[in-house]
Design an enzyme around this catalytic site. Structure first.
Site, mmCIF file in Angstrom:
data_model
loop_
_atom_site.group_PDB
_atom_site.id
_atom_site.type_symbol
_atom_site.label_atom_id
_atom_site.label_comp_id
_atom_site.label_asym_id
_atom_site.label_seq_id
_atom_site.Cartn_x
_atom_site.Cartn_y
_atom_site.Cartn_z
ATOM 1 N N ASP A 1 0.824 -1.220 0.000
ATOM 2 C CA ASP A 1 0.000 0.000 0.000
ATOM 3 C C ASP A 1 0.856 1.267 0.000
ATOM 4 O O ASP A 1 0.409 2.323 -0.438
ATOM 5 C CB ASP A 1 -0.874 0.045 1.270
ATOM 6 N N GLY B 1 -13.282 6.164 1.479
ATOM 7 C CA GLY B 1 -14.043 5.050 2.026
ATOM 8 C C GLY B 1 -14.152 5.294 3.517
ATOM 9 O O GLY B 1 -14.079 6.444 3.961
ATOM 10 N N ASN B 2 -14.281 4.234 4.307
ATOM 11 C CA ASN B 2 -14.286 4.422 5.759
ATOM 12 C C ASN B 2 -12.928 4.974 6.197
ATOM 13 O O ASN B 2 -12.820 5.776 7.104
ATOM 14 C CB ASN B 2 -14.619 3.104 6.462
ATOM 15 N N ARG C 1 -23.970 6.358 4.689
ATOM 16 C CA ARG C 1 -25.377 6.220 4.280
ATOM 17 C C ARG C 1 -26.312 6.585 5.430
ATOM 18 O O ARG C 1 -27.313 7.283 5.231
ATOM 19 C CB ARG C 1 -25.646 4.793 3.783
ATOM 20 N N GLY D 1 -16.442 7.807 -2.466
ATOM 21 C CA GLY D 1 -16.095 8.562 -3.671
ATOM 22 C C GLY D 1 -16.861 8.100 -4.903
ATOM 23 O O GLY D 1 -17.255 8.899 -5.754
ATOM 24 N N ASN E 1 -19.840 6.452 -4.837
ATOM 25 C CA ASN E 1 -21.297 6.324 -4.673
ATOM 26 C C ASN E 1 -22.031 7.517 -4.084
ATOM 27 O O ASN E 1 -23.252 7.569 -4.172
ATOM 28 C CB ASN E 1 -21.601 5.096 -3.802
ATOM 29 N N GLU F 1 -8.083 -2.528 -6.793
ATOM 30 C CA GLU F 1 -6.765 -2.872 -6.255
ATOM 31 C C GLU F 1 -6.379 -4.299 -6.624
ATOM 32 O O GLU F 1 -5.209 -4.591 -6.857
ATOM 33 C CB GLU F 1 -6.768 -2.688 -4.737
#
Length: 397
Positions: free
Chosen positions: A146, A208-209, A283, A331, A333, A382
């Site tokens: 990463d 993301g989270n 959400r 990003g 959705n 990824e």
């Protein structure tokens, strides 16, 4: 045609995807969860249908053996010999690895040496590597880091303004994360823009989270928002992002918590969860904000505001920007977050179309055709980057 397994091993989980290369066709994918428990869950997708089994899986080696047996029993492969290569996601490569690498005993030793930089992730990644070595000892395996993509950052980007010997003695510096994702979406953006990546200044927003922003100039990362750990940068689902470091002793003094306990709060109880008091899931927050929950709305504003500021700062850092990319769960959705992030960026040539911004989970331009700075949504992949690196480094195909 070759078959490549892309693996992401967690402390009690094992995610997998089997690719046929070079077509990059996904033959199957799945996840083993709750490894080490009697009620572990094995999920595999066969011909588009999810098949789930609950069984005892005591360790990763058993999970690997079960995965390979399932590939055969479901007719996805005829024998283990059909697996031509394995790619392992490894969270931290430290300064040692600026690219993916073929795994040897020496490489494994070096990954173990940098494990203190990622104590939650690297040990689990190593367990995954060793489990596959046990079952498929002669199949070439590649470690994909990463952090590797960000090793092109110049010193002025990665150094903290601390005593210089902290860097030389202890390796204290910015490393950055989500590199495989940033690399994939920036390469894909160059293809969609029809321009050589060497000519482009791109800002990649992996939201993301966990969330990080990267400034990518000429295909190379020159700065990124995460730091020595993935706690730094923008506010996230449960992580605080950047804070004044003097807050840590202050919180300890006020609450009686230890440093480790404060760190736990910063990692797991802060970010959008901390501000909203209700959830780290975007959400839930969007729904609550739409129903008039002020703190949920505030959490969304703080999240977007921090990203917005990074975009401005990275545009300045590169003396301009050609495109902004949104990727990962949020990003890809959330039209709400993209709109909040892009609001007010017209001064730097960003003109986006609210109708196009309704896109969810697929590749799209959301900027107007006349916009000097293009804005793209690109679902990250990824796993395919991992498979490509296996083919490249193991000379397969």
């Amino acid at each position: 045609m070759s078959k490549i397994l892309a693996i992401n091993a967690g402390s009690s989980s094992l995610k997998f995807q089997l690719f046929e290369m070079p077509s990059e066709t996904v033959l199957t994918k799945g996840i083993v969860e709750r490894i080490g428990f009697d009620d572990a869950i094995f999920t595999i997708t066969v011909n588009g249908e999810k098949i789930q089994e609950v069984t005892a899986i005591p360790n990763h080696a058993v999970a690997v053996k079960m995965l390979l047996d399932k590939l055969i029993s479901h007719g996805i492969i005829r024998s283990f010999d059909e697996i031509d290569g394995i790619g392992h996601r490894v969270v931290h490569g430290g300064e040692k690895f600026s690219d993916s690498v073929l795994i040897t005993d020496e490489v494994l030793k070096q990954i173990e040496e940098v494990s203190e930089l990622a104590p939650l992730h690297n040990p689990a990644n190593i367990v995954g590597i060793k489990a596959f070595q046990e079952v498929l000892p002669n199949v070439p395996a590649v470690a994909v880091f990463d952090t590797a993509f960000h090793q092109t950052m110049p010193e002025q980007s990665f150094l903290y303004s601390l005593p210089y010997e902290y860097y030389t003695k202890f390796g204290i510096r910015k490393y950055g994360f989500h590199g495989t994702s940033h690399k994939y979406v920036t390469q894909r953006a160059a293809e969609l823009l029809g321009r050589p990546i060497e000519q482009l200044r791109l800002i990649s927003c992996h939201l993301g989270n966990g969330a990080s922003i990267a400034a990518v100039e000429g295909g190379k990362s020159i700065d990124t928002s995460m730091g020595f750990t993935p706690l730094a940068g923008v506010a996230m689902g449960t992580r605080s992002g950047n804070i004044d470091p003097a807050l840590i002793p202050y919180i300890m003094q006020k609450t009686g918590m230890t440093a480790d306990e404060v760190l736990e709060v910063l990692n797991k109880k802060s970010g959008m969860l901390g501000i909203s008091g209700i959830s780290s899931d975007l959400r839930d927050l969007e729904k609550a904000a739409a129903e008039g929950n002020k703190r949920a709305e505030l959490a969304l504003e703080v999240f977007a505001n921090r990203i917005h500021k990074y975009i401005g700062s990275y545009a300045a850092r590169m003396c301009g920007v050609d495109a902004i990319i949104f990727t990962a769960g949020i990003g890809e959705n959330s039209e709400v977050i993209r709109a909040k992030v892009l609001r007010g960026l017209e001064f730097m040539g960003v003109y986006w179309d609210p109708a196009l911004n309704k896109v969810r989970g697929k590749e799209a331009f959301i900027s107007y055709p006349h916009s000097p700075v293009k804005v793209l949504v690109i679902p990250t992949n990824e796993e395919v980057m991992i498979a490509r690196d296996v083919v490249r480094l193991a000379n397969i195909g």
